[in-house]
Design a protein around this motif. Structure first.
Motif, short mmCIF file in Angstrom:
data_model
loop_
_atom_site.label_atom_id
_atom_site.label_comp_id
_atom_site.label_asym_id
_atom_site.label_seq_id
_atom_site.Cartn_x
_atom_site.Cartn_y
_atom_site.Cartn_z
N THR A 149 0.82 -1.22 0.00
CA THR A 149 0.00 0.00 0.00
C THR A 149 0.85 1.26 0.00
O THR A 149 0.34 2.35 -0.17
CB THR A 149 -0.94 0.02 1.22
N GLN A 176 -1.10 -1.84 -5.06
CA GLN A 176 -2.28 -1.01 -5.35
C GLN A 176 -1.99 -0.11 -6.55
O GLN A 176 -0.88 0.41 -6.70
CB GLN A 176 -2.65 -0.19 -4.12
N SER A 177 -3.01 0.06 -7.37
CA SER A 177 -2.78 0.71 -8.66
C SER A 177 -2.27 2.15 -8.53
O SER A 177 -1.48 2.60 -9.36
CB SER A 177 -4.05 0.68 -9.52
N HIS A 178 -2.65 2.84 -7.46
CA HIS A 178 -2.22 4.24 -7.37
C HIS A 178 -0.73 4.40 -7.08
O HIS A 178 -0.19 5.49 -7.22
CB HIS A 178 -3.07 5.01 -6.33
N GLU A 205 -3.34 -4.23 -8.35
CA GLU A 205 -4.70 -4.36 -7.82
C GLU A 205 -5.43 -3.03 -7.95
O GLU A 205 -5.03 -2.02 -7.35
CB GLU A 205 -4.63 -4.77 -6.34
N PRO A 212 -8.88 -0.63 -7.29
CA PRO A 212 -9.88 -0.59 -6.21
C PRO A 212 -10.96 -1.65 -6.44
O PRO A 212 -11.24 -2.01 -7.59
CB PRO A 212 -10.48 0.82 -6.34
N HIS A 213 -11.58 -2.15 -5.37
CA HIS A 213 -12.47 -3.30 -5.51
C HIS A 213 -13.78 -2.99 -6.24
O HIS A 213 -14.35 -3.85 -6.88
CB HIS A 213 -12.79 -3.89 -4.13
N SER A 214 -14.25 -1.74 -6.13
CA SER A 214 -15.60 -1.48 -6.63
C SER A 214 -15.64 -0.82 -8.00
O SER A 214 -16.68 -0.80 -8.64
CB SER A 214 -16.37 -0.62 -5.62
N PRO A 237 -10.55 2.85 -12.07
CA PRO A 237 -10.24 4.28 -12.09
C PRO A 237 -10.22 4.85 -13.52
O PRO A 237 -9.87 4.15 -14.47
CB PRO A 237 -8.83 4.35 -11.47
N ASN A 297 -13.76 -7.28 -9.39
CA ASN A 297 -13.94 -5.83 -9.36
C ASN A 297 -15.41 -5.52 -9.69
O ASN A 297 -15.95 -6.02 -10.69
CB ASN A 297 -13.00 -5.19 -10.40
#
Ligand SMILES: [Fe+2]
Length: 236
Positions: free
Chosen positions: A44, A80-82, A102, A104-106, A109, A134
């Protein structure tokens, strides 16, 4: 078989809490026919010391050897993608230039195409972790195609294919298999009971759609060291 996505390192993230649990996961994996596991704890922040992970891998491999469990654990992370661009130098899988990313789960972006393009033009091959889980991709699985055309690969969760993660994930996984948009099957195991470290059932299920030889390729790590490429720019 090689599992490219597993939270087997003890006490690092929300995966295995201790060495005994990690060894139990490894026993289950070995019994299933897995010989190599890439440890992919959640990353993260790029500030996380890589040496901590390398030390944890050394300790786990020493325990596996002393208990004659025929599994080799290799270095990796689920990024995490960011922070993917910053993490790419240090956290690719097993000395390759493939990075497990990875989202975000929902949702997906808005800048996902630009991220994939930036990684690929920096000679990093992004592997999108479990897109079938996702929220947005599971409803609109066609959103994945532009990312794959830009050079991304995909890793589907073994239990999504077998239906153990629910029908939404299973339906999305089948959609992707039918379009040859799956590049790896990984367990994303967190413990012996939470997404089991088992690949063989998913391979059998995948074989019904894409054939046995192609299904086995998805757990062989066959192209992890081969770079992907793209010949065009993002649409947005
Ligand atoms: Fe994971």
């Amino acid at each position: 078989m090689i599992d490219i996505h597993c939270h087997i390192l003890p006490g690092i993230d929300d995966g295995s809490p201790d060495m005994e649990t990690s060894l139990e996961m490894a026993r289950m994996a070995a019994k299933d026919g897995i010989h190599t596991i890439i440890a992919t704890p959640h990353l993260t922040t790029v500030e996380y010391p890589k040496d901590n992970l390398l030390q944890a891998i050394d300790e786990l491999n020493a325990q596996l050897k002393s208990q004659t469990i025929a599994i080799t654990v290799l270095f990796g992370a689920e990024v995490q993608s960011h922070i993917a661009l910053e993490a790419a130098d240090n956290f690719c899988l097993a000395g390759s230039s493939s990075l497990l990313v990875e989202f975000p789960h929902s949702y997906l972006p808005a800048d996902s195409e630009n991220l994939i393009y930036s990684l690929v033009t920096n000679k990093i091959t992004p592997i999108i972790a479990h897109p079938e889980r996702n929220g947005q991709i599971s409803r609109e699985p066609w959103l994945l195609a532009p990312l794959i055309e830009l050079g991304a690969r995909t890793q589907i969760t073994a239990e999504s294919i077998t239906g153990d993660q629910g029908m939404t994930a299973r339906n999305c996984a089948e959609y992707l298999f039918q379009r040859n948009q799956v590049h790896y099957i990984g367990t994303d195991s967190h413990s012996p009971g939470f997404r089991k470290p088992i690949l063989s059932k998913a391979v059998k299920q995948a074989a019904k759609i894409i054939g046995k030889a192609e299904a086995q390729k998805l757990v062989s790590g066959y192209n992890i060291f081969l770079p992907s490429s793209c010949n065009h720019k993002p649409s947005a």
